[in-house]
Scaffold this motif. Structure first.
Motif, PDB file in Angstrom:
ATOM      1  N   LEU A 196     -27.797  33.598  -6.532  1.00 38.53           N
ATOM      2  CA  LEU A 196     -28.055  33.882  -5.123  1.00 38.53           C
ATOM      3  C   LEU A 196     -27.295  32.945  -4.197  1.00 38.53           C
ATOM      4  CD1 LEU A 196     -31.550  32.649  -3.913  1.00 38.53           C
ATOM      5  CD2 LEU A 196     -30.575  31.925  -6.081  1.00 38.53           C
ATOM      6  N   TYR A 197     -27.053  31.694  -4.633  1.00 37.66           N
ATOM      7  CA  TYR A 197     -26.318  30.763  -3.780  1.00 37.66           C
ATOM      8  C   TYR A 197     -24.812  31.021  -3.840  1.00 37.66           C
ATOM      9  CZ  TYR A 197     -30.818  28.493  -3.640  1.00 37.66           C
ATOM     10  OH  TYR A 197     -32.159  28.242  -3.466  1.00 37.66           O
ATOM     11  N   VAL A 198     -24.322  31.422  -5.014  1.00 33.39           N
ATOM     12  CA  VAL A 198     -22.909  31.764  -5.123  1.00 33.39           C
ATOM     13  C   VAL A 198     -22.598  32.986  -4.261  1.00 33.39           C
ATOM     14  CG1 VAL A 198     -21.081  32.528  -6.702  1.00 33.39           C
ATOM     15  CG2 VAL A 198     -22.695  30.760  -7.424  1.00 33.39           C
ATOM     16  N   GLU A 199     -23.509  33.959  -4.264  1.00 30.78           N
ATOM     17  CA  GLU A 199     -23.289  35.157  -3.450  1.00 30.78           C
ATOM     18  C   GLU A 199     -23.496  34.880  -1.968  1.00 30.78           C
ATOM     19  OE1 GLU A 199     -25.895  38.042  -5.185  1.00 30.78           O
ATOM     20  OE2 GLU A 199     -24.519  38.490  -6.849  1.00 30.78           O
ATOM     21  N   ALA A 256     -16.231  29.521  -4.558  1.00 34.43           N
ATOM     22  CA  ALA A 256     -14.944  29.859  -5.156  1.00 34.43           C
ATOM     23  C   ALA A 256     -14.108  28.604  -5.351  1.00 34.43           C
ATOM     24  CB  ALA A 256     -14.203  30.864  -4.277  1.00 34.43           C
ATOM     25  N   ARG A 257     -14.250  27.634  -4.465  1.00 32.42           N
ATOM     26  CA  ARG A 257     -13.531  26.365  -4.588  1.00 32.42           C
ATOM     27  C   ARG A 257     -14.250  25.412  -5.541  1.00 32.42           C
ATOM     28  NH1 ARG A 257      -9.538  24.827  -0.514  1.00 32.42           N
ATOM     29  NH2 ARG A 257      -9.882  22.830  -1.513  1.00 32.42           N
ATOM     30  N   VAL A 258     -15.558  25.288  -5.379  1.00 31.08           N
ATOM     31  CA  VAL A 258     -16.314  24.355  -6.222  1.00 31.08           C
ATOM     32  C   VAL A 258     -16.196  24.739  -7.696  1.00 31.08           C
ATOM     33  CG1 VAL A 258     -18.651  23.592  -6.811  1.00 31.08           C
ATOM     34  CG2 VAL A 258     -17.935  23.673  -4.414  1.00 31.08           C
ATOM     35  N   LEU A 259     -16.281  26.038  -8.007  1.00 30.77           N
ATOM     36  CA  LEU A 259     -16.297  26.489  -9.395  1.00 30.77           C
ATOM     37  C   LEU A 259     -14.909  26.688  -9.984  1.00 30.77           C
ATOM     38  CD1 LEU A 259     -19.360  28.903  -9.334  1.00 30.77           C
ATOM     39  CD2 LEU A 259     -19.245  26.529 -10.125  1.00 30.77           C
ATOM     40  N   ARG A 260     -13.895  26.144  -9.319  1.00 31.80           N
ATOM     41  CA  ARG A 260     -12.595  26.047  -9.981  1.00 31.80           C
ATOM     42  C   ARG A 260     -12.694  25.066 -11.142  1.00 31.80           C
ATOM     43  NH1 ARG A 260      -8.449  25.737  -4.773  1.00 31.80           N
ATOM     44  NH2 ARG A 260      -8.727  27.920  -4.107  1.00 31.80           N
TER      45      ARG A 260
END
Length: 238
Positions: A116-119, A126-130
């Motif tokens: 829910l936080y990613v969405e 998108a940057r953090v989960l690189r």
């Protein structure tokens, strides 16, 4: 995740398996004896936008079929005595060795977020989960105690969620992006050492030093500005 980091994760996990396996077995026996089943807590997390995985932990709370969202003050009453011990020593995260073997997690990286936080903040994550999510990381070590204090003041799920979105996500994202810029084997070894030191009571459980300036990070805006932090600051922060 680079192949070098993947090899480092697997080699390090293999090197400490002689210690992890007996401790995990002891924790499982303790949980079975004191808290009964279920022994594991499994939830969906995201390793990248659009890439969910099952995140394994030892159960630390009494089960609640309606449980959702981030852990906070309104859930504290559900913690079991064994669960408090496991959380204090981070023993509840031992089953995540399986997630490392599968490639869902790294040893060091941002905390794996809920869908829910990613969405809700797609550009930010998108940057953090690189960087592949990790069991420990700079944000986990620097901010976890402060996050717990903030969420401990919340008495309802809605209040917990609002506080987490407004006061935790932006600051942790800044630290995760700072780690990305200075990621290296040396940095990872240092963060792992600090994590182990705190788990075994050899180091304080809270950071003595936080960044002086809390620059606001826009949710989904421009995150390209560099803060000029030298790699040595990572060690001071942790």
């Amino acid at each position: 995740m680079t192949w070098k980091k993947r090899i480092f994760d697997l080699a390090f996990l293999l090197a400490i398996s002689w210690m992890v396996v007996p401790v995990l077995l002891y924790a499982l026996v303790l949980l079975r004896w004191r808290d009964r089943s279920p022994l594991f807590y499994v939830s969906e997390r995201m390793r990248a936008p659009g890439q969910p995985f099952l995140f394994w932990k030892l159960r630390t709370m009494r089960p609640d079929p309606g449980d959702s969202g981030v852990s906070g003050g309104h859930k504290t009453a559900r913690l079991t005595p064994t669960g408090r011990l496991l959380r204090r020593t981070r023993g509840d995260e031992l089953p995540q060795a399986w997630n490392i073997i599968r490639g869902d997690l790294s040893l060091v990286g941002p905390r794996a977020p809920l869908r829910l936080y990613v969405e809700a903040f797609p550009e930010l994550y998108a940057r953090v989960l690189r960087a592949r999510p990790g069991i420990t990381g700079l944000a986990t070590l620097v901010y976890s105690q402060h996050e717990q204090k903030l969420l401990a003041q919340c008495s309802t799920p809605a209040e917990t969620d609002a506080t987490y979105r407004r006061r935790c996500i932006p600051y942790k994202a800044r630290l995760d992006l700072l780690y990305q810029r200075h990621a290296s084997v040396r940095t990872d070894l240092w963060l792992i050492a600090v994590t182990a030191g705190r788990a075994f009571g050899l180091l304080p459980r809270h950071s003595r030093r936080l960044p002086r300036r809390r620059r606001k990070i826009p949710m989904g805006g421009d995150l390209r500005r560099r803060d000029g932090t030298h790699a040595s600051r990572l060690y001071a922060l942790a």
